[in-house]
Design a protein around this motif. Sequence first.
Motif, mmCIF file in Angstrom:
data_model
loop_
_atom_site.group_PDB
_atom_site.id
_atom_site.type_symbol
_atom_site.label_atom_id
_atom_site.label_comp_id
_atom_site.label_asym_id
_atom_site.label_seq_id
_atom_site.Cartn_x
_atom_site.Cartn_y
_atom_site.Cartn_z
ATOM 1 N N ILE A 1 4.545 -3.709 4.606
ATOM 2 C CA ILE A 1 4.745 -3.835 3.161
ATOM 3 C C ILE A 1 4.917 -5.299 2.767
ATOM 4 N N GLY A 2 5.699 -6.027 3.556
ATOM 5 C CA GLY A 2 5.878 -7.450 3.273
ATOM 6 C C GLY A 2 4.589 -8.231 3.384
ATOM 7 N N SER A 3 3.748 -7.863 4.351
ATOM 8 C CA SER A 3 2.452 -8.542 4.536
ATOM 9 C C SER A 3 1.483 -8.202 3.417
ATOM 10 N N GLY B 1 -4.177 -17.263 -0.951
ATOM 11 C CA GLY B 1 -3.364 -16.371 -1.778
ATOM 12 C C GLY B 1 -3.356 -14.934 -1.306
ATOM 13 N N ALA B 2 -4.423 -14.525 -0.615
ATOM 14 C CA ALA B 2 -4.547 -13.124 -0.178
ATOM 15 C C ALA B 2 -3.978 -12.867 1.209
ATOM 16 N N THR B 3 -3.670 -13.924 1.967
ATOM 17 C CA THR B 3 -3.281 -13.714 3.366
ATOM 18 C C THR B 3 -1.898 -14.238 3.743
ATOM 19 N N ILE B 4 -1.363 -15.196 2.992
ATOM 20 C CA ILE B 4 -0.018 -15.716 3.291
ATOM 21 C C ILE B 4 1.000 -14.849 2.559
ATOM 22 N N HIS B 5 2.154 -14.620 3.177
ATOM 23 C CA HIS B 5 3.031 -13.551 2.716
ATOM 24 C C HIS B 5 3.895 -13.893 1.505
ATOM 25 N N ASN C 1 -7.311 -4.769 1.490
ATOM 26 C CA ASN C 1 -6.289 -5.180 2.451
ATOM 27 C C ASN C 1 -5.121 -4.193 2.483
ATOM 28 N N PHE C 2 -4.754 -3.666 1.319
ATOM 29 C CA PHE C 2 -3.717 -2.646 1.257
ATOM 30 C C PHE C 2 -4.086 -1.460 2.141
ATOM 31 N N VAL C 3 -5.309 -0.977 1.964
ATOM 32 C CA VAL C 3 -5.767 0.192 2.712
ATOM 33 C C VAL C 3 -5.789 -0.108 4.209
ATOM 34 N N VAL D 1 -3.771 -11.127 11.279
ATOM 35 C CA VAL D 1 -5.158 -11.311 11.735
ATOM 36 C C VAL D 1 -6.103 -10.405 10.946
ATOM 37 N N VAL D 2 -5.689 -9.154 10.739
ATOM 38 C CA VAL D 2 -6.505 -8.212 9.962
ATOM 39 C C VAL D 2 -6.703 -8.736 8.539
#
Length: 336
Positions: A119-121, A181-185, A92-94, A323-324
């Motif tokens: 960065i926040g996302s 945990g991986a998608t909410i900011h 997700n970072f990439v 969305v990504v």
Amino acid sequence: MKKNFLIATFVVAIAEYISLLLSNYSIVISSAIVCILAGLLINHFQISNFENINNILTKNFLKIGVALIGIKISFFEFYNYASISFFIIVLNFVLIFILIKVLNSFFDSNKGMINLIGIGSAVCGITAIMAASSVMNNKKNDITCAVAVITLIGTLSVFFSPFFANLIFEQEQIKAGILLGATIHDTSQVTAAGTIFQNIYGDAQSFNSTISTKLLRNSFLIILIPLLAFYCSSQEQKNKIKFFNLLPPFIIFFILLAVFRSIVDATIEVSMLSNWEKIVSFVSTVSKYLILFALFGLGSSISINDLKGFGFKPFLVGFCISVVLIVSTTIYLKLI
């Protein structure tokens, strides 16, 4: 000056109280956004002039608050949480940073804002935005707009993501928790979504996987911030031999505090664990309030009229990134 500090203290205390009070009724209102809005309104209606303390709030308080975030990051916890979630967080970072490059080519005039939203996302919401802005020297309007976008999208995610996660992973609730945990900011938003999911679908394992995944994401802050500090350094600084010359003192303290936390976590006796947890909680709380002061200072230094020029673009950027995140995480979890 004393009067303004008292007003700022009152606003921060009320913002946190409102946030905690509403959370009892499952209403998620970030104290961070309340502080910014209060600052904006005070400045707009010229209730008071905070120019004499704005520099202290938005620079000194912010840097100390960011440095103290290090106590919240443990490499020991990082290792424990990495088994399932590590790859998707890196992926997700990439993807986010590739998307940032693409979006910057379309919205050339808003690069600073887009970078902060990305960065926040990618990491931990408002905390990551404030930490990154402390080394990237962003415009105040960009910071405020990025915080608003992350807060709005994260808040909407709290109410919709638990149902989406259950729809996609009805029989695999640990994976549903990882998706949250991986998608909410923001961490508070993730906690709220995990709690809603647990209350509705009655699965404690999902909540544990939600929080564990989010803590792992937060841990990437210790990699991201020094890299940003290096990237944003002048060429003259980069030519210096000593690596630590490239990092501001508060970032060095941030790293050292994370290392200290990790060493203590790995070596502390069980009988002392409770006291250590209280120390970590206290320092984390101090860090949180210092950043809230910085956000209030940020809001009080910006005119509402200055924000009108952003339009819908920042929210479109934030929506695209979210969305990504959701699509890539869902595909990854379906494949493993």
